[in-house]
Motif scaffolding. Structure first.
Motif, PDB file in Angstrom:
ATOM      1  N   UNK A 376       9.165   0.926   3.238  1.00  0.00           N
ATOM      2  CA  UNK A 376       9.341   0.755   1.803  1.00  0.00           C
ATOM      3  C   UNK A 376      10.818   0.646   1.455  1.00  0.00           C
ATOM      4  N   UNK A 377      11.095  -0.220   0.483  1.00  0.00           N
ATOM      5  CA  UNK A 377      12.430  -0.321  -0.089  1.00  0.00           C
ATOM      6  C   UNK A 377      12.290  -0.176  -1.595  1.00  0.00           C
ATOM      7  N   UNK A 378      12.999   0.774  -2.167  1.00  0.00           N
ATOM      8  CA  UNK A 378      12.862   1.086  -3.591  1.00  0.00           C
ATOM      9  C   UNK A 378      13.999   0.479  -4.408  1.00  0.00           C
ATOM     10  N   UNK A 379      13.678   0.191  -5.666  1.00  0.00           N
ATOM     11  CA  UNK A 379      14.680  -0.266  -6.630  1.00  0.00           C
ATOM     12  C   UNK A 379      14.329   0.358  -7.977  1.00  0.00           C
ATOM     13  N   UNK A 380      15.180   0.132  -8.975  1.00  0.00           N
ATOM     14  CA  UNK A 380      14.894   0.685 -10.301  1.00  0.00           C
ATOM     15  C   UNK A 380      13.608   0.117 -10.875  1.00  0.00           C
ATOM     16  N   UNK A 381      13.353  -1.153 -10.620  1.00  0.00           N
ATOM     17  CA  UNK A 381      12.185  -1.805 -11.206  1.00  0.00           C
ATOM     18  C   UNK A 381      10.893  -1.547 -10.432  1.00  0.00           C
ATOM     19  N   UNK A 382      10.998  -1.256  -9.137  1.00  0.00           N
ATOM     20  CA  UNK A 382       9.782  -1.109  -8.349  1.00  0.00           C
ATOM     21  C   UNK A 382      10.087  -0.836  -6.896  1.00  0.00           C
ATOM     22  N   UNK A 383       9.341  -1.481  -6.049  1.00  0.00           N
ATOM     23  CA  UNK A 383       9.530  -1.293  -4.608  1.00  0.00           C
ATOM     24  C   UNK A 383       8.994  -2.506  -3.882  1.00  0.00           C
ATOM     25  N   UNK A 384       9.405  -2.600  -2.622  1.00  0.00           N
ATOM     26  CA  UNK A 384       8.877  -3.640  -1.729  1.00  0.00           C
ATOM     27  C   UNK A 384       8.209  -2.939  -0.557  1.00  0.00           C
ATOM     28  N   UNK A 385       6.931  -3.265  -0.347  1.00  0.00           N
ATOM     29  CA  UNK A 385       6.168  -2.721   0.758  1.00  0.00           C
ATOM     30  C   UNK A 385       6.196  -3.740   1.887  1.00  0.00           C
TER      31      UNK A 385
END
Length: 483
Positions: A376-385
């Motif tokens: 997982x990679x997280x950001x303010x808007x969401x994440x990427x699985x």
């Protein structure tokens, strides 16, 4: 993918049904917690109400499962009308090179009409055993035929496959290719796909993907007894025969699966009939009420959906008095339809554990989903699985924080690994449990991945809203790769 031509739209009262009845239908669906994805209600050829539960959309095709059978039956109707075959034709006559050495009397007696009515004489569905051999036709013909054909009902997707194989044999065309100029083009249906067997023959009994409006148009064609835009494209006599009571299927239960069976259509209570598919894909035709209802959904209890139709819509469609328009009620209905949605889970939108998970790759133990790694990679808007799978390729899935985010991804269990529209979201629970939801919006399926990280170890639970094994949770463990 858009329909080439749309059905006309009118307010419910324009065709004699109250907006309040549609509101009651929506209320009942909500109160019974039935997961509908879309519906279209037609009266006398006009759409009087329709709705999509966001993020599902009108342009998305939807997996029909066994509703595909009714389309396959229709192809046989066209073939019979053109003299390419007869419903009295012997099944083995089409495949002389595929028959077993010893042909039983019951197998020899099996006709096309027995395939259509699910009265092949098999004691039960032989689909799974048929699929063990790459040559499904040969496998089907090798199965014991326990009863005289036409005397015993056994719902049998393999029978529909044989209809597809027969059509392929006599025309050299797939079901879709054969239906395109006869059904899809005249009705202005969208482009479709149909899954095939290992030898490239359309499966027939499942695997067709079309839009909700395509389902509605198909039902309207049957309501109009084969007539479309002033032209008889399918004989009325075939429509009558296909939707009539052809074989008894009463097993003692008083429901909509025991009212008799036609040619790949179920007879219903209230003198209606339908095509339907697993997890709530419906094309309901109500001749006495001059109505068609198309529904796509992700439900385990299909009878519950039909019960709501009979309780809330049937009385309104059967009412003798003319319904006067009420602008206030119509406005309420319009607002309800515009606000239909499936909410993304929202518990805790962030957690300190995101730092611990950020960018870490977990190698998963061998599992039936063939998932190999997850990160997982997280950001303010969401994440990427990020999902690793050598068989169908790595997948990058966008996830919103408590909201849906769109991706195009592939999953082996959905349409043979074809790329799918999917909506993803995530939320945290108790600060240390990450819940991910993936809506495959061209299917009935919503997958939930529950991740519990504990240092170098990850425990992942995988479940679905509907499945052949209801309520099953698959637990997979993973180990973090070295940083």
């Amino acid at each position: 993918m858009k329909n080439r031509a749309h059905l006309p739209r009118v307010a419910p009262e324009g065709q004699g049904i109250s907006s309040q009845a549609v509101i009651a239908f929506l209320d009942a669906i909500r109160d019974k917690k039935l997961e509908l994805h879309s519906f279209m209600l037609l009266r006398r050829g006009e759409v009087v109400s329709e709705g999509w539960w966001a993020p599902y959309r009108p342009e998305y095709p939807h997996m029909l499962f066994s509703l595909s059978k009714s389309f396959a039956s229709t192809a046989i109707g066209f073939a019979a009308a053109e003299g390419l075959l007869s419903v009295e034709d012997s099944v083995i006559g089409f495949f002389p090179e595929e028959v077993p050495e010893a042909i039983s009397e019951n197998l020899a007696a099996m006709q096309v009409r027995h395939l259509l009515m699910m009265g092949t004489g098999h004691a039960a569905d032989v689909t799974r055993s048929m699929q063990k051999n790459e040559n499904w036709v040969q496998s089907f013909l090798a199965e014991p035929v326990d009863f005289v054909p036409g005397t015993h009902f056994a719902y049998n997707s393999a029978a529909t496959y044989m209809l597809s194989a027969i059509l392929h044999r006599i025309t050299g065309q797939s079901l879709l290719a054969f239906l395109k100029p006869r059904l899809f083009t005249p009705l202005g249906l969208s482009e479709a796909t149909w899954e095939t067997c290992p030898r490239g023959i359309a499966i027939g009994g499942w695997g067709l993907n079309v839009t909700t409006e395509d389902i509605a148009k198909f039902g309207q064609l049957y309501l109009q007894r084969g007539e479309w835009a002033g032209k008889q494209i399918l004989p009325a006599a075939w429509i009558d025969e296909a939707t009539a009571y052809q074989i008894d299927n009463d097993d003692g239960r008083a429901n909509d699966w025991t009212q008799g069976y036609g040619y790949q259509f179920w007879r219903c209570r209230h003198d209606a009939y339908r095509g339907d598919g697993a997890f709530g894909q419906f094309c309901i035709v109500m001749p006495e009420q001059e109505a068609v209802i198309a529904i796509t959904s992700g439900v385990g209890d299909m009878q519950a959906v039909l019960d709501v139709v009979w309780a809330e819509l049937l009385p309104a469609l059967s009412a003798a008095e003319v319904t006067e328009p009420n602008e206030a009620i119509q406005a309420v209905l319009a607002e309800r339809l515009a606000s239909l949605r499936i909410d993304a889970p929202q518990v805790e939108l962030s957690s300190p554990n995101e730092v611990q998970l950020e960018g870490r790759v977990f190698h998963l133990e061998p599992n039936e989903l063939q998932l190999e790694t997850i990160a997982l990679r997280f950001s303010e808007q969401g994440a990427e699985l990020l999902i690793g799978n050598k068989r169908i390729g790595d997948q990058n899935v966008q996830l919103g924080r408590g909201a849906w985010k769109e991706s195009r991804i592939r999953i082996e269990s959905v349409k043979r690994g074809a790329e799918q529209n999917a909506e993803g979201s995530f939320t945290w629970k108790n600060g240390n449990t990450l819940e991910i939801q993936l809506l495959f919006v061209e299917t009935p399926f919503t997958y939930t991945l529950t991740l519990r990280p504990d240092g170098e170890v990850l425990e992942l639970d995988f479940s679905a809203n509907v499945a052949w094994e209801a309520g099953r949770i698959l637990t997979i463990r993973g180990q973090a790769a070295s940083r």
